[in-house]
Design a protein around this motif. Structure first.
Motif, PDB file in Angstrom:
ATOM      1  N   ARG A 179       0.686  -1.123   0.007  1.00 54.77           N
ATOM      2  CA  ARG A 179       0.030   0.031  -0.124  1.00 54.77           C
ATOM      3  C   ARG A 179       0.815   1.350   0.061  1.00 54.77           C
ATOM      4  O   ARG A 179       0.503   2.253  -0.663  1.00 54.77           O
ATOM      5  N   LEU A 180       2.114   1.179   0.773  1.00 57.11           N
ATOM      6  CA  LEU A 180       2.661   2.612   1.047  1.00 57.11           C
ATOM      7  C   LEU A 180       3.357   2.672  -0.362  1.00 57.11           C
ATOM      8  O   LEU A 180       3.330   3.843  -0.990  1.00 57.11           O
ATOM      9  N   VAL A 181       3.921   1.658  -1.016  1.00 57.49           N
ATOM     10  CA  VAL A 181       4.382   2.190  -2.536  1.00 57.49           C
ATOM     11  C   VAL A 181       3.277   2.531  -3.391  1.00 57.49           C
ATOM     12  O   VAL A 181       3.658   3.447  -4.022  1.00 57.49           O
TER      13      VAL A 181
ATOM     14  N   ASP B  15       1.751   6.335  -7.148  1.00 58.69           N
ATOM     15  CA  ASP B  15       0.434   6.435  -7.992  1.00 58.69           C
ATOM     16  C   ASP B  15       0.132   7.744  -8.596  1.00 58.69           C
ATOM     17  O   ASP B  15       0.036   7.975  -9.795  1.00 58.69           O
ATOM     18  N   PRO B  16       0.618   8.923  -7.853  1.00 58.61           N
ATOM     19  CA  PRO B  16       0.420  10.305  -8.583  1.00 58.61           C
ATOM     20  C   PRO B  16       1.377  10.448  -9.728  1.00 58.61           C
ATOM     21  O   PRO B  16       1.086  10.927 -10.617  1.00 58.61           O
ATOM     22  N   TYR B  17       2.463   9.821  -9.687  1.00 59.13           N
ATOM     23  CA  TYR B  17       3.707   9.908 -10.697  1.00 59.13           C
ATOM     24  C   TYR B  17       3.066   9.154 -11.964  1.00 59.13           C
ATOM     25  O   TYR B  17       3.331   9.627 -12.960  1.00 59.13           O
TER      26      TYR B  17
ATOM     27  N   PRO C 128       1.999   1.830 -19.582  1.00 57.45           N
ATOM     28  CA  PRO C 128       1.039   0.448 -19.869  1.00 57.45           C
ATOM     29  C   PRO C 128       1.497  -1.025 -18.931  1.00 57.45           C
ATOM     30  O   PRO C 128       0.696  -1.613 -18.556  1.00 57.45           O
ATOM     31  N   ILE C 129       2.883  -1.118 -18.924  1.00 55.95           N
ATOM     32  CA  ILE C 129       3.238  -2.457 -18.208  1.00 55.95           C
ATOM     33  C   ILE C 129       2.901  -2.420 -16.831  1.00 55.95           C
ATOM     34  O   ILE C 129       2.281  -3.131 -16.056  1.00 55.95           O
ATOM     35  N   ILE C 130       3.146  -0.969 -16.331  1.00 55.30           N
ATOM     36  CA  ILE C 130       2.961  -0.715 -14.490  1.00 55.30           C
ATOM     37  C   ILE C 130       1.542  -1.030 -14.517  1.00 55.30           C
ATOM     38  O   ILE C 130       1.229  -1.664 -13.411  1.00 55.30           O
ATOM     39  N   ILE C 131       0.903  -0.298 -15.001  1.00 51.19           N
ATOM     40  CA  ILE C 131      -0.460  -0.028 -14.736  1.00 51.19           C
ATOM     41  C   ILE C 131      -1.288  -1.324 -15.073  1.00 51.19           C
ATOM     42  O   ILE C 131      -2.109  -1.962 -14.067  1.00 51.19           O
TER      43      ILE C 131
END
Ligand SMILES: Nc1ncnc2c1ncn2[C@@H]1O[C@H](COP(=O)(O)OP(=O)(O)O)[C@@H](O)[C@H]1O
Ligand SMILES: [Mg+2]
Lengths: 257, 269
Positions: free
Chosen positions: A89-91, A96-98, A136-139
């Motif tokens: 969760r912390l990560v 997330d904003p970036y 796209p890979i991250i998301i």
């Protein structure tokens, strides 16, 4: 032999459509030579560029080099970041904003800044590929990690799996379809990225051929790298599908175009 | 073997009590069924015993040791099987031993023994998506038994199967229970199944979940060898449970809007 049946099969229809397009294109091109080249001319240009001038193979090798290195980095980092965000969760909160902001920014707008930072060589092309492919890979990996079946997590936990074991035995295998969706989008974006880089700041490889032939209105030559890139992107998608089928022998792999 | 003491459970701070002062002791080798209207907290109780959920208060002990989370002396068989679709039947069955760090050769040998006992040797290398529901739950049972638990927890394990397959697996479960000293806590919504399988049937009431009666079933074992349904005791217990449940349902006629076992949340206030 039933010719009618062969022609009305899916492959037959595709072949007929291809032949039709080539014939119409050839006729149109011969009647309007200033507007566009036509298949027979392009074929001749391909032979000239590929086998006489030897321009195609080195240019394509340059493009492939940047693409492969950049995509390997994007896939490795993207999958790792996606799982970390999906499971910790912390990560997620920190990154997330970036990720969201970057995902929404047209990457081409960053090119001048990147030139300033890494120059116009190999590093620039790799950086642009990474930035194009990684989000796209991250998301997709993140969504996969988030949407892992809770009942399967329960099954893993019931057998006293620890956090790492849950990740490797439940979360990762459960995310594979999402992960490959990310890779498939990522590889297409990577190809766009490297060509943009080669056409703008870096001016090398296949992108340079397009700029060069476009500048002198050599439309017959211009079509050669364009068609090669089109075929190459189809081949890349097929490679990803192949790898996905190999990685998920239990699943039917849906083709999403 | 299993000692549940004064377990209370509510979800969230303001949630209504789902389980209220639930106490139950199960002896070694005993087969105990929980039966009650849907939403009375059977799954919640089983998940607390399994260590997948923590009780708001109260204690659970297995073989005299406080149970604070999942452990290798307990195994769970799930209503919807919860097999890993990316593992073959054999790899699913070997999962618990893999988690315990056993070598591949050894765990697959042990898993195979259970698959053979459950008539699955021909399907060992099939994926769950390639076999029937009945076979999947056999794999689910094999996966649980391979770790040689002391306590087997089963949440409506046959509820999703057709009648014929269910009857078949009920017989097999009895054989397994007889040949081991396994202690079994079994959730069901079928009165017939509860009486058929159990040494003791616990009838639960709802809102909050609690024990309202329990029945000792003294029908001769094994019960798959004769028509136990023709015994007077069967009819008597069945009738009594039926009227108890009917009364429970009359008090609380509203069913939960969403089945919590499917991951949904009951939104009634
Ligand atoms: N995770 C949860 N969050 C909120 N309420 C829950 C949750 N799980 C179960 N409940 C509620 O607890 C009650 C008992 O559910 P459950 O144990 O699944 O009943 P049963 O298995 O007897 O049908 C239900 O009212 C259900 O809505
Ligand atoms: Mg339930």
């Amino acid at each position: 032999m039933n010719v009618g049946r062969i022609l009305s099969s899916p492959l037959g229809l595709r072949l007929m459509s291809l032949v039709g397009v080539v014939v119409v294109w050839e006729a149109f091109g011969r009647l309007n030579p200033r507007v566009a080249s036509y298949p027979s001319e392009i074929g001749a240009a391909f032979v000239q560029l590929g086998f006489v001038d030897d321009a195609l193979v080195p240019a394509f090798a340059t493009t492939l080099h940047g693409l492969v290195v950049g995509f390997a980095i994007a896939a490795t980092l993207g999958i790792a970041i996606g799982f970390a965000m999906g499971r910790i969760r912390l990560v997620d909160l920190i990154l997330d904003p970036y990720v969201s902001a970057f995902y929404a920014t047209p990457r081409i707008a960053l090119v001048p800044l990147l030139v300033l930072w890494v120059g116009i060589g190999f590093e620039l092309r790799v950086t642009i590929v990474v930035l194009s492919a990684i989000f796209p890979i991250i998301i997709n990996t993140y969504i996969g990690a988030k949407s892992v079946d809770r009942e399967l997590l329960d099954a893993g936990r019931a057998f006293a799996a620890n956090g790492w074991q849950l990740l490797t035995t439940v979360v990762v295998p459960g995310s594979i379809p999402y992960l490959f969706a990310g890779l498939r989008i990522g590889v297409a974006r990577a190809l766009v990225g490297i060509i943009v880089a080669e056409m703008t700041a870096a001016v090398t490889g296949t992108g340079r051929l397009i700029i060069q032939y476009g500048r002198f209105f050599e439309t017959d030559k211009l079509f050669v790298p364009i068609i090669i890139l089109g075929l190459f992107s189809i081949a890349l998608a097929e490679v990803v599908y192949f790898l996905q089928r190999r990685a998920t022998p239990w699943a039917r792999v849906e083709r999403i175009r | 073997m299993l000692d549940i003491q004064h377990v209370d459970k509510s979800f969230g701070q303001e949630g209504p009590p789902v389980l209220d002062d639930f106490s139950l002791a199960v002896a070694e080798g005993e087969f105990v069924s929980l039966i009650g209207p849907s939403g009375c907290g059977k799954t919640t109780l089983l998940r607390i015993v399994a260590g997948l959920l923590t009780a708001t208060s109260g204690t659970v002990a297995v073989a005299g040791v406080p149970s604070l989370g999942p452990s290798r002396d307990k195994a769970v068989v799930f209503q919807h099987f919860n097999l890993f679709p990316w593992r073959t039947a054999l790899a699913n069955a070997a999962y618990g031993l893999e988690i315990q760090g056993m070598s591949r050769a050894e765990r697959e040998e042990r898993a195979m023994q259970w698959l053979v006992k459950l008539g699955l040797e021909r399907y060992a290398h099939h994926y769950p998506g390639e076999i029937s529901g009945g076979m999947r739950q056999r794999v689910g049972i094999a996966r649980a038994l391979v770790i040689e638990p002391k306590l087997l927890l089963m949440d409506e394990p046959f509820g999703a199967l057709d009648a014929l397959t269910r009857e078949h697996l009920q017989g097999e479960l009895q054989r397994i229970a007889e040949s081991t000293s396994l202690t079994i806590l079994f959730v069901t919504h079928s009165i017939d199944e509860a009486v058929y399988l159990s040494d003791r049937v616990i009838v639960m009431g709802t809102h909050p979940g609690r024990i309202i009666r329990e029945f000792q079933v003294d029908l001769r074992r094994p019960r798959y060898d004769y028509n136990f349904r023709a015994e007077p005791q069967y009819a008597a217990i069945r009738g009594e449970i039926w009227s108890l449940l009917e009364r429970e349902l009359a008090i609380t006629p509203d069913e939960p809007l969403v089945d919590a076992t499917a991951g949904g949340v009951d939104t009634r206030s």
